[in-house]
Design a protein around this motif. Structure first.
Motif, PDB file in Angstrom:
ATOM      1  N   MET A   1       0.837  -1.198   0.000  1.00 26.56           N
ATOM      2  CA  MET A   1       0.000   0.000   0.000  1.00 26.56           C
ATOM      3  C   MET A   1       0.867   1.240   0.000  1.00 26.56           C
ATOM      4  O   MET A   1       1.899   1.284   0.642  1.00 26.56           O
ATOM      5  CB  MET A   1      -0.894   0.041   1.224  1.00 26.56           C
ATOM      6  N   THR A   2       0.404   2.253  -0.673  1.00 30.99           N
ATOM      7  CA  THR A   2       1.149   3.507  -0.702  1.00 30.99           C
ATOM      8  C   THR A   2       0.805   4.340   0.519  1.00 30.99           C
ATOM      9  O   THR A   2      -0.155   4.076   1.232  1.00 30.99           O
ATOM     10  CB  THR A   2       0.804   4.312  -1.964  1.00 30.99           C
ATOM     11  N   ALA A   3       1.592   5.383   0.734  1.00 34.33           N
ATOM     12  CA  ALA A   3       1.343   6.271   1.876  1.00 34.33           C
ATOM     13  C   ALA A   3      -0.004   6.961   1.744  1.00 34.33           C
ATOM     14  O   ALA A   3      -0.692   7.198   2.726  1.00 34.33           O
ATOM     15  CB  ALA A   3       2.461   7.304   1.978  1.00 34.33           C
ATOM     16  N   ALA A   4      -0.421   7.259   0.498  1.00 30.53           N
ATOM     17  CA  ALA A   4      -1.711   7.931   0.304  1.00 30.53           C
ATOM     18  C   ALA A   4      -2.861   7.040   0.721  1.00 30.53           C
ATOM     19  O   ALA A   4      -3.788   7.481   1.371  1.00 30.53           O
ATOM     20  CB  ALA A   4      -1.871   8.342  -1.165  1.00 30.53           C
ATOM     21  N   SER A   5      -2.801   5.762   0.373  1.00 29.58           N
ATOM     22  CA  SER A   5      -3.894   4.882   0.744  1.00 29.58           C
ATOM     23  C   SER A   5      -3.802   4.446   2.202  1.00 29.58           C
ATOM     24  O   SER A   5      -4.797   4.074   2.795  1.00 29.58           O
ATOM     25  CB  SER A   5      -3.950   3.679  -0.196  1.00 29.58           C
ATOM     26  N   ASP A  62       1.432   4.054  -9.206  1.00 24.23           N
ATOM     27  CA  ASP A  62       2.710   3.581  -9.739  1.00 24.23           C
ATOM     28  C   ASP A  62       3.865   4.485  -9.346  1.00 24.23           C
ATOM     29  O   ASP A  62       5.011   4.150  -9.580  1.00 24.23           O
ATOM     30  CB  ASP A  62       2.643   3.497 -11.268  1.00 24.23           C
ATOM     31  N   VAL A  63       3.563   5.650  -8.769  1.00 25.00           N
ATOM     32  CA  VAL A  63       4.595   6.609  -8.372  1.00 25.00           C
ATOM     33  C   VAL A  63       4.491   6.871  -6.870  1.00 25.00           C
ATOM     34  O   VAL A  63       3.534   6.445  -6.222  1.00 25.00           O
ATOM     35  CB  VAL A  63       4.466   7.943  -9.161  1.00 25.00           C
ATOM     36  N   GLU A  64       5.454   7.618  -6.343  1.00 27.91           N
ATOM     37  CA  GLU A  64       5.448   7.931  -4.919  1.00 27.91           C
ATOM     38  C   GLU A  64       4.248   8.816  -4.581  1.00 27.91           C
ATOM     39  O   GLU A  64       3.827   9.641  -5.383  1.00 27.91           O
ATOM     40  CB  GLU A  64       6.734   8.673  -4.523  1.00 27.91           C
ATOM     41  N   ALA A  65       3.727   8.668  -3.384  1.00 29.70           N
ATOM     42  CA  ALA A  65       2.542   9.417  -2.953  1.00 29.70           C
ATOM     43  C   ALA A  65       2.772  10.926  -2.976  1.00 29.70           C
ATOM     44  O   ALA A  65       1.845  11.693  -3.241  1.00 29.70           O
ATOM     45  CB  ALA A  65       2.126   8.973  -1.553  1.00 29.70           C
ATOM     46  N   GLU A  66       3.999  11.371  -2.727  1.00 29.42           N
ATOM     47  CA  GLU A  66       4.296  12.805  -2.706  1.00 29.42           C
ATOM     48  C   GLU A  66       4.129  13.447  -4.082  1.00 29.42           C
ATOM     49  O   GLU A  66       3.928  14.648  -4.190  1.00 29.42           O
ATOM     50  CB  GLU A  66       5.735  13.054  -2.207  1.00 29.42           C
ATOM     51  N   ARG A  67       4.241  12.669  -5.135  1.00 31.19           N
ATOM     52  CA  ARG A  67       4.165  13.205  -6.497  1.00 31.19           C
ATOM     53  C   ARG A  67       2.728  13.274  -7.017  1.00 31.19           C
ATOM     54  O   ARG A  67       2.476  13.887  -8.048  1.00 31.19           O
ATOM     55  CB  ARG A  67       4.996  12.342  -7.437  1.00 31.19           C
ATOM     56  N   LEU A  68       1.781  12.661  -6.306  1.00 26.30           N
ATOM     57  CA  LEU A  68       0.397  12.640  -6.773  1.00 26.30           C
ATOM     58  C   LEU A  68      -0.287  13.976  -6.540  1.00 26.30           C
ATOM     59  O   LEU A  68      -0.124  14.601  -5.497  1.00 26.30           O
ATOM     60  CB  LEU A  68      -0.390  11.543  -6.057  1.00 26.30           C
TER      61      LEU A  68
END
Length: 126
Positions: A1-5, A62-68
């Motif tokens: 899971m990503t940091a955003a989720s 597919d990318v880091e949460a900071e870039r979303l």
């Protein structure tokens, strides 16, 4: 899971096709918006704003949460492209090695590519 989720279990990622000559989709935060594949959205892209089409909703990016970045506006309350048409457009992009965004936007009338509201026809006409 990503940091955003992980920080917000309801945070989903929308895969957006943009009319650019790149053979991939771009991930954006749904920001609580109710989206379906086939809907148009307005998103930040570089220093501009672009109209894109949602092709998928996924739990992880597919990318880091900071870039979303979040979707700025949902332009359609129901999908303009049904799942069968989206599937055919994806297949066409794969077959001809094209950019999925350019294929999808090539299938839309000019006004819908610009973000205008679709015409409301009382009866179906061919």
């Amino acid at each position: 899971m990503t940091a955003a989720s992980q920080s917000n279990p309801a945070a989903l990622i929308a895969r957006i096709a943009l009319p650019v000559p790149v053979p991939r989709t771009f991930d954006y935060l749904t920001a609580g918006s109710i989206l379906s594949p086939g809907c148009r959205v307005r998103v930040p892209f570089g220093r501009t704003r672009r109209v894109g089409v949602v092709v998928d909703i996924v739990p992880d990016a597919d990318v880091e949460a900071e870039r979303l970045k979040p979707i700025e506006a949902v332009l359609d309350d129901r999908p303009l492209l049904d799942p069968e048409l989206l599937s055919n457009l994806r297949r066409a992009a794969d077959y001809w090695c094209g950019a999925i965004g350019e294929v999808i936007f090539g299938a839309l009338p000019l006004g819908l590519r610009d973000g205008r509201a679709p015409s409301d026809f009382a009866e179906e006409a061919w």
